[in-house]
Design a protein around this motif. Sequence first.
Motif, PDB file in Angstrom:
ATOM      1  N   ASP A  83      -0.294  11.127   0.118  1.00 22.57           N
ATOM      2  CA  ASP A  83       0.381  12.262  -0.503  1.00 22.57           C
ATOM      3  C   ASP A  83      -0.129  13.515   0.204  1.00 22.57           C
ATOM      4  O   ASP A  83      -1.338  13.733   0.283  1.00 22.57           O
ATOM      5  CB  ASP A  83       0.025  12.305  -1.993  1.00 22.57           C
TER       6      ASP A  83
ATOM      7  N   TRP B 100      -5.035  10.565   0.668  1.00 22.19           N
ATOM      8  CA  TRP B 100      -4.857   9.138   0.470  1.00 22.19           C
ATOM      9  C   TRP B 100      -5.975   8.606  -0.435  1.00 22.19           C
ATOM     10  O   TRP B 100      -7.086   9.125  -0.378  1.00 22.19           O
ATOM     11  CB  TRP B 100      -4.924   8.441   1.839  1.00 22.19           C
ATOM     12  N   PRO B 101      -5.774   7.586  -1.226  1.00 18.77           N
ATOM     13  CA  PRO B 101      -4.512   6.868  -1.421  1.00 18.77           C
ATOM     14  C   PRO B 101      -3.644   7.545  -2.483  1.00 18.77           C
ATOM     15  O   PRO B 101      -4.159   8.207  -3.381  1.00 18.77           O
ATOM     16  CB  PRO B 101      -4.969   5.499  -1.896  1.00 18.77           C
TER      17      PRO B 101
ATOM     18  N   THR C  17      -1.108   6.762  -5.393  1.00 21.92           N
ATOM     19  CA  THR C  17      -0.573   5.676  -6.223  1.00 21.92           C
ATOM     20  C   THR C  17       0.052   6.244  -7.484  1.00 21.92           C
ATOM     21  O   THR C  17      -0.264   7.354  -7.895  1.00 21.92           O
ATOM     22  CB  THR C  17      -1.693   4.715  -6.647  1.00 21.92           C
TER      23      THR C  17
ATOM     24  N   ILE D 249       0.862  -1.184   0.000  1.00 19.82           N
ATOM     25  CA  ILE D 249       0.000   0.000   0.000  1.00 19.82           C
ATOM     26  C   ILE D 249       0.898   1.234   0.000  1.00 19.82           C
ATOM     27  O   ILE D 249       1.854   1.315   0.752  1.00 19.82           O
ATOM     28  CB  ILE D 249      -0.891   0.028   1.253  1.00 19.82           C
ATOM     29  N   HIS D 250       0.572   2.187  -0.843  1.00 12.44           N
ATOM     30  CA  HIS D 250       1.323   3.438  -0.853  1.00 12.44           C
ATOM     31  C   HIS D 250       0.699   4.402   0.144  1.00 12.44           C
ATOM     32  O   HIS D 250      -0.513   4.440   0.311  1.00 12.44           O
ATOM     33  CB  HIS D 250       1.308   4.053  -2.252  1.00 12.44           C
ATOM     34  N   ASP D 251       1.533   5.178   0.765  1.00 10.44           N
ATOM     35  CA  ASP D 251       1.015   6.045   1.822  1.00 10.44           C
ATOM     36  C   ASP D 251       0.523   7.372   1.253  1.00 10.44           C
ATOM     37  O   ASP D 251       0.592   7.635   0.059  1.00 10.44           O
ATOM     38  CB  ASP D 251       2.071   6.262   2.895  1.00 10.44           C
TER      39      ASP D 251
END
Lengths: 387, 142
Positions: B134, B139-140, B142, B130-132
């Motif tokens: 910004d 969120w999210p 990607t 999972i990307h954290d």
Amino acid sequence: MTSMLRRDGPILNDTRAAALRNRPVNDGMIASPIELVDHLKQVVHGLDESQASGYVAELGPLRIELRLHGAGDHADFFEVFPPVRPGALSKQASRAQSVDFAIEVIDGARCGVKRPGLKWRASDFGLKRIVPAWSNNKRTTYFLRSECGLAVADWRAGHAYVWVPSIEAITARDRAAPFRWLLDGLAQRHSLTTMHAAVIGEGGIGLLVVGESGRGKSTLALAAISAGMDYLADDYCLLDARPPYRAYRLFNTAKLRADARVQSDWIADSAHKLDSVNGGKQVFNLARSAPGSLADRLEIRALILTEFTDEALPVLDTASPNEAFRRAAPSTIAQCEGSEAQVTAEIGHLVRQLPCFRIRMPRDSRLSIDRMRDLIHRLRKAPENVS
Amino acid sequence: MPASVHAYRFNRDTFAFECFDDEIVVLNVIDGVYYAFRGAAVPAWPYIIAQHPEPVIASTLATRYGIQADAVTVDLTEFIERLASEKILLTASENTSGIDYSQSASLTKYAGFIFERHDDMDDLLTLDPIHDVDAQKGWPNT
């Protein structure tokens, strides 16, 4: 941070909620699950109804209304769910009174709706590896990692909102078993469990076929269809873990590996293959391919642990409750989006109350089906003497 | 640190367990890894999760199997350390009591602590990270 027993993933406790409130935020960023619910509710109210398609599914005792916004050309999306029986919805009762839960799916691209910006972090969703979720008792927020979408369920309102970039972003695997993560939480709120298991049967009696992927659940389930037996699931079912242990159909789909051992005319002739999923599997909608084989519910009388053998004949012998638990629980629990402790206890109860058998299946699956039929016959006649 | 001052609690946030007559099955509810414990681990398990001191557990097991406590202590300590290394047990600040320690001797032969780890679910659950968040987009990311 205080430690709390989880239900539906990590609990949104006061400490975490306070941390969220204090986190810096840009304008327009959503700061709480209730804000996300309100935001998506407003979005849905503003959408063009003529571009929406609807469907009411009957999953055992649960009726689910599904609406797909912005993708009217994908009206068959929901046909993987068993439809509500004709006449089951009262004309007098409003639709809202007749369904247990409603799911609104928003196709972001077609509806022109951007993904909501959320204030919280990925780590807030907990450690679940398939669909991380984040809950309190009122709402659950889900991260749909495969689609890069998100969803929120408002349990008290009986409503969920799912945002996906587009309907095409939903993987074939998830289209074969849509919203399983959401149905997990809903099932537990109705004293039911979603099990990672196949179910086959005959004459109303069912066998719960458990085990990790690749050990023969789907093979046995598809062979059952070919043999004219009842099919309820090849991967996921809804289970009432209280006597008489009823299993209910969740999805109309079946999956088959390209190199599967099952060969059948109905498979070869099927013109209704949906798509390929990871691992080279083909997904069938059995409501079209083999509708006569679909069972809505079966009474589970035994657990079956499958494995393959190179021997010519199948071997059926008894399995211990702990062996059945080890085969049934890990994959169900790891995919569980509800209370893992509750599901663990229910599977523990099930393997102690029902007889468990291991079948070693040869290449010709018809022979294994004969053994299953014989077992069901014995379970029907004298269940207490079957061993 | 002497074994007797160790104190642990069961990690309920990550694990669930089920007790059978001859086996304890512990499940990691996050990734599906599961453990099967047999032998002396079965009678020891209720005492371990109830946070009883290791010397008390060793003594109880010695009585059960009709052997000297010293013969159990080393195996028990090693078993508990493996549980801790797998994060099944977490360090706790205090012990609890409430279990009846008075067990009669059993004819069951002592066969040590059997510890098995199974990770059959890895193929099913291996997914992208999972990307954290910004900071600008939320969120999210990607």
